[in-house]
Write an enzyme that holds these catalytic residues in place. Structure first.
Site, PDB file in Angstrom:
ATOM      1  N   ASP A 197       0.845  -1.195   0.000  1.00 50.47           N
ATOM      2  CA  ASP A 197       0.000   0.000   0.000  1.00 50.47           C
ATOM      3  C   ASP A 197       0.879   1.244   0.000  1.00 50.47           C
ATOM      4  O   ASP A 197       2.049   1.208   0.387  1.00 50.47           O
ATOM      5  CB  ASP A 197      -0.889   0.039   1.253  1.00 50.47           C
ATOM      6  N   ASP A 220      -4.881   2.659   3.592  1.00 54.30           N
ATOM      7  CA  ASP A 220      -5.732   1.691   4.276  1.00 54.30           C
ATOM      8  C   ASP A 220      -5.651   1.896   5.786  1.00 54.30           C
ATOM      9  O   ASP A 220      -4.574   2.162   6.333  1.00 54.30           O
ATOM     10  CB  ASP A 220      -5.316   0.259   3.931  1.00 54.30           C
ATOM     11  N   ARG A 236     -13.482   2.087  -3.737  1.00 52.80           N
ATOM     12  CA  ARG A 236     -13.136   2.164  -2.314  1.00 52.80           C
ATOM     13  C   ARG A 236     -12.907   3.612  -1.868  1.00 52.80           C
ATOM     14  O   ARG A 236     -11.823   4.001  -1.485  1.00 52.80           O
ATOM     15  CB  ARG A 236     -11.909   1.305  -1.991  1.00 52.80           C
TER      16      ARG A 236
END
Length: 358
Positions: free
Chosen positions: A169, A206, A260
């Site tokens: 990420d 995240d 998302r």
């Protein structure tokens, strides 16, 4: 600022200070990856301010004279990630031409300070609670971090798990509390479009695994598919995630992203004053095409207010499904949504349409 979930805790209001109490020898100015890693290691959990200047690419070493691409999973995991400890301010300093500081070739990790030598977070936490101690005093969570004024390029995964799952990420909060992220730009950077896919890229930002009390404001997210995951699983996560994952997302610009925005499991999320721009027409390259927006899922609880959606090619009657899917059907706890505006060119709708729903 006092507004936002970052300024709360289960024991009352808190002031997120990052490294503002740093001693003079705990204020660092860094120009390359080795200086950045050394500064964080030297200060440890003490209050620290790390000032990033210029473009730092963690794939360069020896004072930016040797470049080496990551070659495998472990190489990228340990060589291509930076873990921020508690009581840290990480701030970018613009250069003399006004260009923002930039981080490339790394994942920024917040969290993972396991207590008492516990190799397993759940086992250590359970033992702490069974001993009659306050769960909020369990020191596994990284706390009190400020990140501001940085451009962050999401790394591309050199060894993804399979054709649909990358590992790295751009930034991950895992067992992190009282985190304030402000004026950050995140994207795939200059990664070639041929690599800008689910296969090579995971999330941009995240917030997972028991993280709590985080605020993201005034930031810019663009050119990426899976943007933000809040809570990364349904089963086996209640011990860490239920009752946590309080997140504020406000005054952010989500620009030509895939999905998302965020995807939310367990999270108690407040979104307001965000601008979401996307295109769904066939002329748009895959890595710039809007797929879906806000995605409430298992045990999520969300409040959305005063959002602005500008989605080219999206019919008005598809707005709820594509922009805000409050009826996902995967057992959210609550979903409240009001005060939004939508603009689309579909069907001649060229003036904003108010949308106020539950």
């Amino acid at each position: 600022p006092q507004d936002g979930w970052h300024s709360f805790s289960r024991k009352g209001k808190v002031l997120v200070t990052g490294g503002s109490a740093a001693a003079a020898n705990r204020v660092y100015t860094v120009f390359n990856g080795q200086q950045l890693v050394a500064a964080l290691a030297e200060a440890g959990l003490e209050p620290k301010i790390v000032r990033v200047v210029g473009h730092i690419d963690l794939r360069w070493s020896n004072n930016n004279t040797v470049f080496k691409e990551y070659t495998g999973y472990l190489d990228q995991k340990f060589g291509g990630s930076i873990m921020l400890p508690s009581n840290t301010t990480l701030v970018g300093i613009n250069d003399s031409q006004g260009r923002a500081a930039r981080l490339t070739g790394t994942s920024i990790l917040i969290g993972g300070e396991l207590a008492n030598g516990a190799a397993d977070a759940q086992a250590g936490y359970t033992a702490w609670v069974n001993a009659g101690k306050d769960p909020e005093d369990y020191p596994t969570w990284t706390r009190n971090i400020i990140i501001r004024n940085l451009v962050i390029d999401a790394p591309w995964d050199v060894n993804p798990e399979d054709s649909a799952n990358a590992y790295a990420d751009g930034m991950t909060l895992s067992r992190a509390q009282n985190i304030y992220i402000d004026h950050v730009s995140m994207s795939d950077g200059d990664t070639p479009d041929s690599l800008a896919s689910d296969t090579r890229h995971d999330g941009l930002l995240d917030i997972v695994r028991g993280s709590d009390y985080a605020t993201v404001t005034n930031s810019y997210f663009f050119k990426h598919h899976k943007v933000t995951l809040i809570g990364n699983g349904d089963s086996g996560r209640a011990w860490s995630d239920a009752g946590r994952l309080h997140v504020t997302l406000s005054n952010n610009f989500y620009d030509r992203l895939g999905s998302r925005l965020p995807l939310n499991r367990f999270g108690q999320v407040h979104m307001f004053n965000n601008y979401i721009y996307g295109r769904t027409d066939s002329a748009v390259p895959a890595d710039l095409k809007f797929g879906s927006g806000v995605d409430p899922r298992y045990q999520s609880n969300m409040l959305l207010q005063n959002m602005y959606f500008e989605i080219t090619g999206l019919a008005t009657d598809s707005f709820c499904k594509k922009g805000i899917d409050g009826g996902n059907g995967t057992n959210p706890i609550g979903f409240r949504s009001s005060g939004h505006m939508m603009l689309t060119d579909k069907g001649g709708n060229t003036t904003p349409v108010a949308w106020d729903g539950q």
